[in-house]
Design a protein around this motif. Sequence first.
Motif, PDB file in Angstrom:
ATOM      1  N   TYR A  27       0.817  -1.158   0.206  1.00 19.89           N
ATOM      2  CA  TYR A  27      -0.081   0.004   0.059  1.00 19.89           C
ATOM      3  C   TYR A  27       0.893   1.279  -0.097  1.00 19.89           C
ATOM      4  O   TYR A  27       1.734   1.336   0.871  1.00 19.89           O
ATOM      5  CB  TYR A  27      -0.936  -0.107   1.243  1.00 19.89           C
ATOM      6  N   GLU A  28       0.691   2.107  -1.119  1.00 15.83           N
ATOM      7  CA  GLU A  28       1.298   3.334  -1.113  1.00 15.83           C
ATOM      8  C   GLU A  28       0.494   4.513  -1.102  1.00 15.83           C
ATOM      9  O   GLU A  28      -0.548   4.465  -1.986  1.00 15.83           O
ATOM     10  CB  GLU A  28       2.215   3.441  -2.428  1.00 15.83           C
ATOM     11  N   ARG A  29       0.731   5.671  -0.514  1.00 14.87           N
ATOM     12  CA  ARG A  29      -0.140   6.768  -0.408  1.00 14.87           C
ATOM     13  C   ARG A  29       0.849   8.017  -0.389  1.00 14.87           C
ATOM     14  O   ARG A  29       1.650   8.187   0.683  1.00 14.87           O
ATOM     15  CB  ARG A  29      -1.079   6.838   0.665  1.00 14.87           C
ATOM     16  N   ASP A  30       0.718   8.678  -1.248  1.00 11.87           N
ATOM     17  CA  ASP A  30       1.670  10.241  -1.448  1.00 11.87           C
ATOM     18  C   ASP A  30       0.874  11.074  -0.282  1.00 11.87           C
ATOM     19  O   ASP A  30      -0.435  11.260  -0.378  1.00 11.87           O
ATOM     20  CB  ASP A  30       1.613  10.692  -2.814  1.00 11.87           C
ATOM     21  N   VAL A  31       1.723  11.794   0.406  1.00 14.40           N
ATOM     22  CA  VAL A  31       1.308  12.861   1.362  1.00 14.40           C
ATOM     23  C   VAL A  31      -0.107  12.589   1.993  1.00 14.40           C
ATOM     24  O   VAL A  31      -1.070  12.997   2.198  1.00 14.40           O
ATOM     25  CB  VAL A  31       0.627  14.347   0.421  1.00 14.40           C
ATOM     26  N   ALA A  32       0.125  11.345   2.761  1.00 16.25           N
ATOM     27  CA  ALA A  32      -0.861  10.959   3.816  1.00 16.25           C
ATOM     28  C   ALA A  32      -0.806  11.813   5.180  1.00 16.25           C
ATOM     29  O   ALA A  32       0.078  12.588   5.420  1.00 16.25           O
ATOM     30  CB  ALA A  32      -0.699   9.549   4.186  1.00 16.25           C
ATOM     31  N   ARG A  33      -1.957  11.723   5.810  1.00 16.20           N
ATOM     32  CA  ARG A  33      -2.125  12.589   6.850  1.00 16.20           C
ATOM     33  C   ARG A  33      -2.706  11.645   8.072  1.00 16.20           C
ATOM     34  O   ARG A  33      -3.719  10.910   7.957  1.00 16.20           O
ATOM     35  CB  ARG A  33      -3.143  13.746   6.749  1.00 16.20           C
ATOM     36  N   PHE A  34      -2.010  11.826   9.272  1.00 14.64           N
ATOM     37  CA  PHE A  34      -2.322  11.138  10.456  1.00 14.64           C
ATOM     38  C   PHE A  34      -2.139  11.851  11.689  1.00 14.64           C
ATOM     39  O   PHE A  34      -1.243  12.261  11.853  1.00 14.64           O
ATOM     40  CB  PHE A  34      -1.650   9.768  10.730  1.00 14.64           C
ATOM     41  N   GLY A  35      -3.029  12.375  12.330  1.00 13.40           N
ATOM     42  CA  GLY A  35      -3.110  13.560  13.181  1.00 13.40           C
ATOM     43  C   GLY A  35      -2.611  14.697  12.649  1.00 13.40           C
ATOM     44  O   GLY A  35      -3.031  15.101  11.764  1.00 13.40           O
ATOM     45  N   GLY A  36      -1.500  15.059  13.299  1.00 10.14           N
ATOM     46  CA  GLY A  36      -0.876  16.506  13.123  1.00 10.14           C
ATOM     47  C   GLY A  36       0.315  16.020  12.007  1.00 10.14           C
ATOM     48  O   GLY A  36       1.174  17.251  11.565  1.00 10.14           O
ATOM     49  N   SER A  37       0.590  15.034  11.659  1.00 12.50           N
ATOM     50  CA  SER A  37       1.783  14.352  10.811  1.00 12.50           C
ATOM     51  C   SER A  37       1.325  14.417   9.503  1.00 12.50           C
ATOM     52  O   SER A  37       0.291  13.811   9.178  1.00 12.50           O
ATOM     53  CB  SER A  37       2.185  13.165  11.269  1.00 12.50           C
ATOM     54  N   ARG A  38       2.182  14.430   8.710  1.00 12.39           N
ATOM     55  CA  ARG A  38       1.868  14.474   7.078  1.00 12.39           C
ATOM     56  C   ARG A  38       3.211  14.142   6.397  1.00 12.39           C
ATOM     57  O   ARG A  38       4.353  14.387   6.540  1.00 12.39           O
ATOM     58  CB  ARG A  38       1.578  15.930   6.664  1.00 12.39           C
ATOM     59  N   GLY A  39       2.985  13.217   5.469  1.00 16.51           N
ATOM     60  CA  GLY A  39       3.954  12.720   4.483  1.00 16.51           C
ATOM     61  C   GLY A  39       3.888  11.337   3.900  1.00 16.51           C
ATOM     62  O   GLY A  39       2.497  10.911   3.842  1.00 16.51           O
ATOM     63  N   ASP A  40       4.833  10.938   3.045  1.00 20.05           N
ATOM     64  CA  ASP A  40       4.447   9.705   2.157  1.00 20.05           C
ATOM     65  C   ASP A  40       4.334   8.356   3.252  1.00 20.05           C
ATOM     66  O   ASP A  40       5.005   8.542   4.093  1.00 20.05           O
ATOM     67  CB  ASP A  40       5.500   9.332   1.325  1.00 20.05           C
ATOM     68  N   GLU A  41       3.432   7.489   2.635  1.00 16.96           N
ATOM     69  CA  GLU A  41       3.090   6.452   3.389  1.00 16.96           C
ATOM     70  C   GLU A  41       3.410   5.090   2.553  1.00 16.96           C
ATOM     71  O   GLU A  41       2.856   5.056   1.369  1.00 16.96           O
ATOM     72  CB  GLU A  41       1.574   6.455   3.976  1.00 16.96           C
ATOM     73  N   ARG A  42       4.236   4.302   3.005  1.00 18.89           N
ATOM     74  CA  ARG A  42       4.375   3.069   2.194  1.00 18.89           C
ATOM     75  C   ARG A  42       4.260   1.798   3.282  1.00 18.89           C
ATOM     76  O   ARG A  42       5.203   1.763   4.432  1.00 18.89           O
ATOM     77  CB  ARG A  42       5.974   3.041   1.740  1.00 18.89           C
ATOM     78  N   ARG A  43       3.416   0.899   2.809  1.00 25.44           N
ATOM     79  CA  ARG A  43       3.297  -0.342   3.795  1.00 25.44           C
ATOM     80  C   ARG A  43       3.385  -1.658   3.115  1.00 25.44           C
ATOM     81  O   ARG A  43       2.912  -1.698   1.820  1.00 25.44           O
ATOM     82  CB  ARG A  43       1.929  -0.361   4.708  1.00 25.44           C
ATOM     83  N   ILE A  44       3.918  -2.552   3.531  1.00 25.40           N
ATOM     84  CA  ILE A  44       3.898  -4.058   3.306  1.00 25.40           C
ATOM     85  C   ILE A  44       3.260  -4.995   4.665  1.00 25.40           C
ATOM     86  O   ILE A  44       3.393  -4.773   5.439  1.00 25.40           O
ATOM     87  CB  ILE A  44       5.078  -4.744   2.866  1.00 25.40           C
ATOM     88  N   VAL A  45       2.134  -5.798   4.142  1.00 28.07           N
ATOM     89  CA  VAL A  45       1.638  -6.626   4.993  1.00 28.07           C
ATOM     90  C   VAL A  45       1.701  -7.817   4.679  1.00 28.07           C
ATOM     91  O   VAL A  45       1.507  -8.489   3.402  1.00 28.07           O
ATOM     92  CB  VAL A  45      -0.073  -6.184   5.163  1.00 28.07           C
ATOM     93  N   LEU A  46       2.246  -8.920   5.341  1.00 30.30           N
ATOM     94  CA  LEU A  46       2.602 -10.031   5.158  1.00 30.30           C
ATOM     95  C   LEU A  46       1.480 -10.833   5.995  1.00 30.30           C
ATOM     96  O   LEU A  46       1.660 -10.645   7.383  1.00 30.30           O
ATOM     97  CB  LEU A  46       3.971 -10.763   5.441  1.00 30.30           C
ATOM     98  N   GLY A  47       0.718 -11.993   5.557  1.00 31.70           N
ATOM     99  CA  GLY A  47      -0.049 -12.748   6.558  1.00 31.70           C
ATOM    100  C   GLY A  47      -0.171 -14.050   6.309  1.00 31.70           C
ATOM    101  O   GLY A  47       0.134 -14.868   5.097  1.00 31.70           O
ATOM    102  N   LEU A  48      -0.549 -15.079   6.996  1.00 30.79           N
ATOM    103  CA  LEU A  48      -0.851 -16.304   6.974  1.00 30.79           C
ATOM    104  C   LEU A  48      -2.200 -16.762   7.690  1.00 30.79           C
ATOM    105  O   LEU A  48      -2.270 -16.311   8.805  1.00 30.79           O
ATOM    106  CB  LEU A  48       0.382 -17.099   7.540  1.00 30.79           C
ATOM    107  N   ARG A  49      -3.149 -17.689   6.971  1.00 28.42           N
ATOM    108  CA  ARG A  49      -4.096 -18.144   7.716  1.00 28.42           C
ATOM    109  C   ARG A  49      -4.338 -19.535   7.566  1.00 28.42           C
ATOM    110  O   ARG A  49      -4.035 -20.090   6.610  1.00 28.42           O
ATOM    111  CB  ARG A  49      -5.475 -17.133   6.868  1.00 28.42           C
ATOM    112  N   LEU A  50      -4.866 -20.211   8.415  1.00 30.73           N
ATOM    113  CA  LEU A  50      -5.066 -21.606   8.727  1.00 30.73           C
ATOM    114  C   LEU A  50      -6.571 -21.827   8.999  1.00 30.73           C
ATOM    115  O   LEU A  50      -6.922 -21.258  10.158  1.00 30.73           O
ATOM    116  CB  LEU A  50      -4.150 -22.214   9.752  1.00 30.73           C
TER     117      LEU A  50
END
Length: 105
Positions: A27-50
Amino acid sequence: DRAIRFHGFHAEAPAGAMRASAYLYGYERDVARFGGSRGDERRIVLGLRLLRRRGPFGFDAEAMLQTGRFAGQDILAWGGALDLVADALPLPQGGRLGLQLDIAS
């Protein structure tokens, strides 16, 4: 929204008496905002389900790890879930008894 990009891979297959799935999402988002912070966001999620079902009983277990960066800061998060179910108990209206446990950082 052209500022957001999502990509991923999901695979599912039998694993003995269980069914297993694994996923990797980005997941990538340019100029994301969380609370008072602002910047580029880059996430990787790895999961396993049984999942397993044996007669009237079953379980569904999942574990997840997330990493990345937001506004120059590292992201590290994790989570897990466990669902236990019993279908054949004599409950009114054919109800189902279950227990769900969740944990996350």
